[in-house]
Design an enzyme around this catalytic site. Structure first.
Site, short mmCIF file in Angstrom:
data_model
loop_
_atom_site.label_atom_id
_atom_site.label_comp_id
_atom_site.label_asym_id
_atom_site.label_seq_id
_atom_site.Cartn_x
_atom_site.Cartn_y
_atom_site.Cartn_z
N THR A 81 47.87 41.68 47.25
CA THR A 81 48.61 42.61 46.40
C THR A 81 49.20 43.63 47.35
OG1 THR A 81 47.36 42.45 44.32
CG2 THR A 81 48.21 44.60 44.82
N ARG A 91 48.33 34.93 32.63
CA ARG A 91 47.25 35.85 33.00
C ARG A 91 47.85 37.16 33.54
NH1 ARG A 91 45.70 38.40 38.15
NH2 ARG A 91 43.46 38.74 38.12
N VAL A 92 47.33 38.28 33.07
CA VAL A 92 47.75 39.59 33.58
C VAL A 92 46.55 40.23 34.26
CG1 VAL A 92 48.59 41.88 32.97
CG2 VAL A 92 49.51 39.86 31.79
N ASP A 133 44.83 43.43 36.95
CA ASP A 133 44.60 44.87 36.86
C ASP A 133 45.82 45.67 37.31
OD1 ASP A 133 44.07 43.72 39.44
OD2 ASP A 133 43.41 45.70 40.08
N1 ASP Z 1 44.24 42.57 41.88
C1 ASP Z 1 45.16 41.48 41.93
C2 ASP Z 1 45.07 40.69 40.66
O1 ASP Z 1 43.98 40.45 40.20
C3 ASP Z 1 44.94 40.58 43.09
C4 ASP Z 1 44.61 41.24 44.38
O2 ASP Z 1 44.76 42.42 44.53
O3 ASP Z 1 44.17 40.57 45.30
O4 ASP Z 1 46.08 40.29 40.16
#
Ligand code: ASP
Length: 307
Positions: free
Chosen positions: A174, A202-203, A205
């Site tokens: 991310t 899928r959404v 955080d």
């Molecule tokens: N937090 C992000 C998600 O779950 C993925 C990540 O940060 O690695 O979409």
């Protein structure tokens, strides 16, 4: 007057044992470009909101990171992007989820904040607002990277054999930025392709205010990265702010507590970057590494990957 900026390129770092010197240099350079883009805004007395927008756009444009160009693929081989931005001066926020098309999903999130009365939009109407705002769009080849495609194939093959691909670099990533400007305002921006082989629709955080993104001048700005479902269930970003407001903790104490005591024991691998309105930065993580960097009026530019 002081300013401060921190960025991350995801907690899903390549395991140290698999990192090459060339790749390591490229990651550091990508983080430095984002810091320079954001600092250029802050140095001139610009707003934290503009600084985090520019920093995240630089990370979205860099195919090494899992956001926009270089985003991971869903189980059906599509890219669905989530992004959110929040202004600590007034708690205004904008977010998009499951989006494909805008070159910079973070600018689409900002358009939702500035052009609608809502916080989050999805689907065709989110795309229409981005188009009306004059944002550039790209086709699939722009966003595609062979490395992310290969990671999907590997994950699907493992899944077919009943195994989970728990290599963090393959699974997620991310990008995000938090800033404090010379006027004492903070802002946060986060953008992601989500998790490799996620279910369509899928959404995570990232676009959920209070989970992966949050900003309030009274406490801090936070951008998270890691196992999104756990960040959401523990409302990680809002919890850091709440600990500062209600317990009087510093940004460092509050961020450390949530990452180490709330997330880590509950399968919530990952980390956060956070900054308070005095420009103090915290960047805790509970996994092997987190692509990250910081710069400020009193802080030389530095980028880090592992501990
Ligand atoms: N937090 C992000 C998600 O779950 C993925 C990540 O940060 O690695 O979409």
């Amino acid at each position: 007057m002081t300013y401060a900026l921190a960025v991350h390129g995801g907690a899903g770092t390549i395991l140290k044992s698999r990192m090459t010197p060339e790749l390591e240099t490229a990651y550091h350079a990508g983080l430095a470009r984002a810091l320079e883009a954001g600092e250029a805004v802050l140095k001139q007395g610009g707003a934290a909101l503009d600084a985090v927008t520019e920093a995240v756009c630089a990370l979205e444009d860099e195919p090494l990171f899992n956001a926009a160009r270089g985003a991971v693929f869903t189980a059906e081989g599509k890219q669905e992007m989530d992004a959110a931005i929040m202004d600590g001066a007034n708690r205004r926020a904008g977010a998009v989820a499951g989006l494909f098309g805008p070159r910079n999903p973070i600018r689409a999130a900002r358009a939702i904040m500035e052009r609608t009365e809502h916080v989050m939009l999805i689907g065709d109407n989110a795309l229409r607002i981005a188009r009306d705002a004059g944002l550039p769009f790209e086709e699939a080849p722009y966003f595609f990277t062979q490395a992310r495609w290969d990671a999907l194939q590997e994950t699907l093959q493992m899944r077919a054999k009943g195994a989970e691909n728990d290599d963090p670099a393959r699974r997620h990533g991310t990008v995000g930025a938090v800033a404090c400007d010379t006027h004492g305002h903070v802002a946060a921006a986060t953008s992601t392709g989500g998790m490799t082989a996620k279910a369509p629709g899928r959404v995570g955080d990232t676009p959920c205010i209070g989970a992966g993104s949050f900003a309030d001048d009274a406490s801090c700005a936070v951008s998270g990265t890691g196992h999104g479902e756990i960040f959401t269930r523990w409302t990680a970003a809002a919890e850091i702010s709440a600990r500062m407001r209600h317990l009087g903790e510093t940004v460092e104490q509050a961020a450390d507590f949530v990452v180490m005591n709330d997330l880590a024991p509950n399968d919530g691998s990952g980390g956060v970057i956070a900054v308070d309105a005095a420009g103090r930065i915290a960047m805790p993580f509970n996994c092997e590494g987190m692509y990250r960097g910081s710069v400020g009026s009193d802080l030389p530019l530095s980028t880090l990957i592992y501990r």
